[in-house]
Design a protein around this motif. Structure first.
Motif, PDB file in Angstrom:
ATOM      1  N   VAL A  57       0.824  -1.220   0.000  1.00 41.80           N
ATOM      2  CA  VAL A  57       0.000   0.000   0.000  1.00 41.80           C
ATOM      3  C   VAL A  57       0.854   1.264   0.000  1.00 41.80           C
ATOM      4  CG1 VAL A  57      -2.007  -1.095   1.051  1.00 41.80           C
ATOM      5  CG2 VAL A  57      -0.227  -0.093   2.522  1.00 41.80           C
ATOM      6  N   GLY A  58       2.155   1.120   0.013  1.00 42.04           N
ATOM      7  CA  GLY A  58       3.060   2.266  -0.053  1.00 42.04           C
ATOM      8  C   GLY A  58       4.430   1.817  -0.503  1.00 42.04           C
ATOM      9  N   THR A  59       5.083   2.608  -1.364  1.00 36.67           N
ATOM     10  CA  THR A  59       6.425   2.255  -1.803  1.00 36.67           C
ATOM     11  C   THR A  59       7.092   3.444  -2.473  1.00 36.67           C
ATOM     12  OG1 THR A  59       7.754   0.664  -3.078  1.00 36.67           O
ATOM     13  CG2 THR A  59       5.662   1.368  -4.040  1.00 36.67           C
ATOM     14  N   ARG A  60       8.416   3.426  -2.461  1.00 34.61           N
ATOM     15  CA  ARG A  60       9.221   4.423  -3.159  1.00 34.61           C
ATOM     16  C   ARG A  60      10.575   3.800  -3.470  1.00 34.61           C
ATOM     17  NH1 ARG A  60      10.235  10.784  -1.555  1.00 34.61           N
ATOM     18  NH2 ARG A  60      11.499  11.284  -3.402  1.00 34.61           N
ATOM     19  N   ASP A  61      11.130   4.121  -4.657  1.00 34.70           N
ATOM     20  CA  ASP A  61      12.412   3.509  -5.042  1.00 34.70           C
ATOM     21  C   ASP A  61      13.185   4.419  -5.986  1.00 34.70           C
ATOM     22  OD1 ASP A  61      14.451   1.691  -5.171  1.00 34.70           O
ATOM     23  OD2 ASP A  61      13.444   0.332  -6.558  1.00 34.70           O
TER      24      ASP A  61
ATOM     25  N   PHE B 247      11.237   2.731   0.444  1.00 39.13           N
ATOM     26  CA  PHE B 247      10.506   1.991   1.474  1.00 39.13           C
ATOM     27  C   PHE B 247       9.374   1.173   0.866  1.00 39.13           C
ATOM     28  CE2 PHE B 247       7.961   5.762   0.852  1.00 39.13           C
ATOM     29  CZ  PHE B 247       6.655   5.334   1.026  1.00 39.13           C
ATOM     30  N   VAL B 248       8.838   0.281   1.698  1.00 35.89           N
ATOM     31  CA  VAL B 248       7.633  -0.488   1.367  1.00 35.89           C
ATOM     32  C   VAL B 248       6.756  -0.529   2.606  1.00 35.89           C
ATOM     33  CG1 VAL B 248       6.709  -2.788   0.834  1.00 35.89           C
ATOM     34  CG2 VAL B 248       8.695  -1.922  -0.423  1.00 35.89           C
ATOM     35  N   VAL B 249       5.452  -0.323   2.415  1.00 42.14           N
ATOM     36  CA  VAL B 249       4.468  -0.513   3.481  1.00 42.14           C
ATOM     37  C   VAL B 249       3.540  -1.644   3.059  1.00 42.14           C
ATOM     38  CG1 VAL B 249       2.545   0.480   4.773  1.00 42.14           C
ATOM     39  CG2 VAL B 249       4.552   1.885   4.263  1.00 42.14           C
ATOM     40  N   LEU B 250       3.394  -2.638   3.935  1.00 39.76           N
ATOM     41  CA  LEU B 250       2.492  -3.760   3.707  1.00 39.76           C
ATOM     42  C   LEU B 250       1.270  -3.651   4.604  1.00 39.76           C
ATOM     43  CD1 LEU B 250       4.799  -6.931   3.566  1.00 39.76           C
ATOM     44  CD2 LEU B 250       3.901  -5.591   1.653  1.00 39.76           C
ATOM     45  N   ASP B 251       0.098  -3.819   4.020  1.00 35.73           N
ATOM     46  CA  ASP B 251      -1.138  -3.993   4.786  1.00 35.73           C
ATOM     47  C   ASP B 251      -1.286  -5.484   5.046  1.00 35.73           C
ATOM     48  OD1 ASP B 251      -3.729  -4.317   5.700  1.00 35.73           O
ATOM     49  OD2 ASP B 251      -4.655  -3.057   4.173  1.00 35.73           O
ATOM     50  N   ILE B 252      -1.158  -5.890   6.324  1.00 32.02           N
ATOM     51  CA  ILE B 252      -1.216  -7.319   6.646  1.00 32.02           C
ATOM     52  C   ILE B 252      -2.549  -7.703   7.279  1.00 32.02           C
ATOM     53  CG2 ILE B 252       1.292  -7.514   6.822  1.00 32.02           C
ATOM     54  CD1 ILE B 252       0.956  -7.530   9.889  1.00 32.02           C
ATOM     55  N   GLY B 253      -3.541  -6.803   7.180  1.00 31.88           N
ATOM     56  CA  GLY B 253      -4.876  -7.113   7.654  1.00 31.88           C
ATOM     57  C   GLY B 253      -5.087  -6.753   9.107  1.00 31.88           C
TER      58      GLY B 253
ATOM     59  N   GLY C 135      -0.286  -2.294  -4.811  1.00 35.39           N
ATOM     60  CA  GLY C 135      -1.349  -3.234  -5.127  1.00 35.39           C
ATOM     61  C   GLY C 135      -0.910  -4.673  -5.191  1.00 35.39           C
ATOM     62  N   ASP C 136       0.401  -4.939  -5.238  1.00 36.97           N
ATOM     63  CA  ASP C 136       0.881  -6.320  -5.296  1.00 36.97           C
ATOM     64  C   ASP C 136       0.508  -7.084  -4.029  1.00 36.97           C
ATOM     65  OD1 ASP C 136       1.992  -5.980  -7.758  1.00 36.97           O
ATOM     66  OD2 ASP C 136       4.089  -6.050  -7.104  1.00 36.97           O
ATOM     67  N   LYS C 137       0.167  -8.356  -4.206  1.00 39.72           N
ATOM     68  CA  LYS C 137      -0.041  -9.266  -3.089  1.00 39.72           C
ATOM     69  C   LYS C 137       1.258 -10.026  -2.848  1.00 39.72           C
ATOM     70  CE  LYS C 137      -4.541  -8.425  -3.004  1.00 39.72           C
ATOM     71  NZ  LYS C 137      -5.217  -7.725  -1.883  1.00 39.72           N
ATOM     72  N   VAL C 138       1.672 -10.111  -1.595  1.00 40.11           N
ATOM     73  CA  VAL C 138       2.878 -10.864  -1.255  1.00 40.11           C
ATOM     74  C   VAL C 138       2.541 -11.922  -0.225  1.00 40.11           C
ATOM     75  CG1 VAL C 138       4.371  -8.894  -1.747  1.00 40.11           C
ATOM     76  CG2 VAL C 138       3.579  -9.285   0.584  1.00 40.11           C
ATOM     77  N   GLN C 139       3.358 -12.925  -0.173  1.00 36.21           N
ATOM     78  CA  GLN C 139       3.223 -13.972   0.833  1.00 36.21           C
ATOM     79  C   GLN C 139       4.409 -13.918   1.781  1.00 36.21           C
ATOM     80  OE1 GLN C 139       2.778 -17.554  -1.609  1.00 36.21           O
ATOM     81  NE2 GLN C 139       0.565 -17.497  -1.218  1.00 36.21           N
ATOM     82  N   ARG C 140       4.166 -14.359   2.986  1.00 33.59           N
ATOM     83  CA  ARG C 140       5.250 -14.414   3.970  1.00 33.59           C
ATOM     84  C   ARG C 140       6.470 -15.107   3.368  1.00 33.59           C
ATOM     85  NH1 ARG C 140       5.323 -16.641  10.195  1.00 33.59           N
ATOM     86  NH2 ARG C 140       7.305 -17.740  10.036  1.00 33.59           N
ATOM     87  N   GLY C 141       7.630 -14.482   3.548  1.00 42.17           N
ATOM     88  CA  GLY C 141       8.878 -15.042   3.046  1.00 42.17           C
ATOM     89  C   GLY C 141       9.281 -14.540   1.685  1.00 42.17           C
ATOM     90  N   ASP C 142       8.359 -13.887   0.954  1.00 43.17           N
ATOM     91  CA  ASP C 142       8.723 -13.320  -0.345  1.00 43.17           C
ATOM     92  C   ASP C 142       9.751 -12.209  -0.167  1.00 43.17           C
ATOM     93  OD1 ASP C 142       6.916 -14.976  -1.599  1.00 43.17           O
ATOM     94  OD2 ASP C 142       5.425 -13.401  -1.997  1.00 43.17           O
ATOM     95  N   GLN C 143      10.714 -12.111  -1.084  1.00 47.87           N
ATOM     96  CA  GLN C 143      11.658 -11.006  -1.040  1.00 47.87           C
ATOM     97  C   GLN C 143      11.007  -9.761  -1.613  1.00 47.87           C
ATOM     98  OE1 GLN C 143      15.576 -11.718  -2.649  1.00 47.87           O
ATOM     99  NE2 GLN C 143      16.066  -9.530  -2.738  1.00 47.87           N
TER     100      GLN C 143
END
Length: 418
Positions: A271-275, A298-304, A324-332
C-alpha cells in the motif's frame, strides 16, 4: 550513532518530537488571590495529600492524558512490558517540581511501578522536545512523561491504569499528590510475524523498551501527536568478529547488512512504496532532508486487521514490488540499503495502525521463531562499533536461546531461520 535527525526529529534512531522546545523561565509573579485560595482549598480538601474517594469532581493543579492506549508486549527477557506516554500540563501560575510518580492498577489500587526524582529527571520532557528532560515545569507548561512498566511475574494484566503524581507546587509552597491520567490497557496478544531477514548475527538496535531514539520519537503532525516508532527496531549485522563494518566506513557495501534480502513478515498487500532515492554516504546524517524522504526507499504492507508494516532505507533499485501487489510471507520485497534519513546501512522495521510511516500509532508485535546468541553491552558501545568498525562488546547466551512469540529486546543478537 543516530540514524536520523531531520527537523528535531524525523525518523529512525534520533527521531524526537517536532514540538518546539519550551524554555523554562524563572520569573517573579504575583499569584492571584483566587488562584492561591483555590490551592489552599485543595490542601484543605486533601490534608494527607491523597485524593479521597468521591463522586464529586475535584480541582486539580495538573491535567494528564495517556497519548495512545498502552499495550502489553512479551519481551525476550521473559517479562511483560507496557510502554506508553503520559501528557501532563501544569495549569498553575507557578513552577511545579515532580517528586514521585506511581503507576497504579485503577481497579485494585495495586502499585505497578514507582518513579522517584532521579528517574523522573530523565523521563519528564517539557514541551515534548527530546533532550529537554527536566522534572520541573514552569507555569502553564506542558510535558510528556515517557513510561515503561514491567509487570511482575504472574501478575494479572490491569484493565485500567492511573497515575499518582506527587509534586511540589510553588504557588502553595508545598507538596501535593493528585491521581490523574486514567486509561484502559490493551491486553490483546500482539501480531506474530515471520523473519524480516535470513541468516545470523542481526542486532536489534534501538529496540524496546528504554532506548530512547525510537520509543521517544514523538511527532506533532497535522495537529496531533503520533509515535509510529514506539516498537521499531533498526536491524544491523555483525560478522564472526562482532564488527558491523570492515574497510572504508564511507562505503555502504562495507557494512555487513548492506544488500541483504528483505522478506515479507506476513501475507499482505503493498500500500506504499518508493524507489527513486540514492544511498547516503555513511557516517553523517543528511542535512535538510525533506520529510517525504525520511524513510528513503521503502515499502508498506497492509497485513490485515488494521495492521501495517513499514520497511525503510532500502537499497536503490532493489524493491521488487509495486502498489497493489499481493505478497506472501517469506517473499523477497527488496534489499537493505542506506537511503533517506540514515547514516549507516540498516533495515528499519515497525508495525503501525495506518499506512503512513509517520502519522500513525506504533503497535507491538512479536516474531514467531528466532534464536538469541548474545546481547550487546550498551547503546554507546554499539554506536562506537558503527562509527569506527570496532567490535561490539557482547555477552553470549550459552546455550543460544531459542524463543517463540516474543519481541527481541534492545541489542539482542538474533539468528533467523535460513
Amino acid at each position: 550513532m543516530p540514524h536520523a535527525t531531520l527537523a528535531p526529529g524525523l525518523h529512525c534512531r534520533t527521531l524526537a518530537s517536532q514540538s518546539q522546545r519550551v524554555q523554562r523561565r524563572r520569573v517573579r509573579m504575583r499569584v492571584p488571590i483566587w488562584l492561591l485560595s483555590t490551592f489552599v482549598l485543595l490542601l484543605a480538601t486533601f490534608p494527607s495529600g491523597v485524593h479521597a474517594a468521591s463522586d464529586n469532581p475535584k480541582l486539580t493543579p495538573l491535567v494528564a492524558e495517556i497519548i495512545a492506549p498502552p499495550h502489553v508486549i512479551p519481551g525476550s527477557d521473559g517479562r511483560r512490558h507496557i510502554v506508553y506516554e503520559l501528557a501532563v500540563t501544569n495549569i498553575t501560575g507557578g513552577d511545579v517540581r515532580f517528586e514521585k510518580l506511581k503507576v497504579v492498577d485503577a481497579d485494585s489500587g495495586a502499585p505497578l511501578a514507582e518513579l522517584g526524582p532521579d528517574e523522573l529527571r530523565t523521563r519528564v520532557t517539557p514541551g515534548a522536545s527530546r533532550g529537554n528532560e527536566n522534572r520541573e515545569l514552569a507555569a502553564y507548561q506542558f510535558a510528556v512523561i515517557f513510561l515503561h512498566v514491567v509487570l511482575a511475574d504472574g501478575a494479572a494484566v490491569p484493565a485500567r491504569i492511573t497515575h499518582e503524581i506527587t509534586a511540589f507546587f510553588a504557588v502553595i509552597g508545598a507538596d501535593m499528590t493528585v491521581t490523574i491520567g486514567e486509561g484502559a490497557v490493551v491486553a490483546k496478544a500482539p501480531v506474530a510475524l515471520g523473519p524480516p531477514l535470513r541468516g545470523k548475527g542481526y542486532v536489534a538496535a534501538d529496540g524496546c523498551c528504554d532506548s530512547i531514539r525510537h520509543v521517544r520519537a514523538l511527532l506533532s503532525l497535522d495537529g496531533k501527536f503520533y509515535l509510529a516508532q514506539r516498537f521499531a527496531i533498526d536491524w544491523e549485522q555483525i560478522d564472526d568478529n562482532n564488527t558491523l563494518v570492515v574497510g572504508d566506513l564511507k562505503v555502504p557495501a562495507n557494512y555487513h547488512i548492506y544488500g541483504k534480502p528483505i522478506l515479507a513478515v506476513a501475507d499482505g498487500t503493498v500500500v506504499g512504496t518508493r524507489d527513486d532515492l540514492q544511498d547516503q554516504v555513511p557516517g553523517a546524517l543528511p542535512a535538510n532532508l525533506p520529510i517525504d524522504e525520511a524513510d528513503g526507499n521503502f515499502v508498506v504492507l497492509d497485513i490485515g486487521s488494521g495492521l501495517f508494516v513499514n520497511y525503510a532505507h532500502m537499497r536503490p533499485g532493489s524493491i521488487k514490488v509495486k502498489l497493489g501487489d499481493k505478497v506472501q510471507r517469506g517473499d523477497q520485497i527488496g534489499e537493505v540499503g542506506n537511503t533517506g534519513n540514515s547514516q549507516a546501512p540498516h533495515l528499519h522495521l515497525h508495525v503501525m495502525d495506518s499506512a503512513s510511516p509517520l502519522a500513525s500509532d506504533g503497535l507491538p508485535y512479536v516474531f514467531d521463531s528466532f534464536t538469541i546468541t548474545a546481547v550487546g553491552e550498551a547503546t554507546e558501545d554499539f554506536d562506537m562499533a558503527e562509527a569506527t568498525g570496532s567490535p561490539m562488546t557482547l555477552t553470549p547466551r550459552v546455550p543460544p536461546q531459542k524463543l517463540e512469540d516474543v519481541l527481541p529486546l534492545d541489542l539482542s543478537v538474533v539468528d533467523w531461520p535460513q
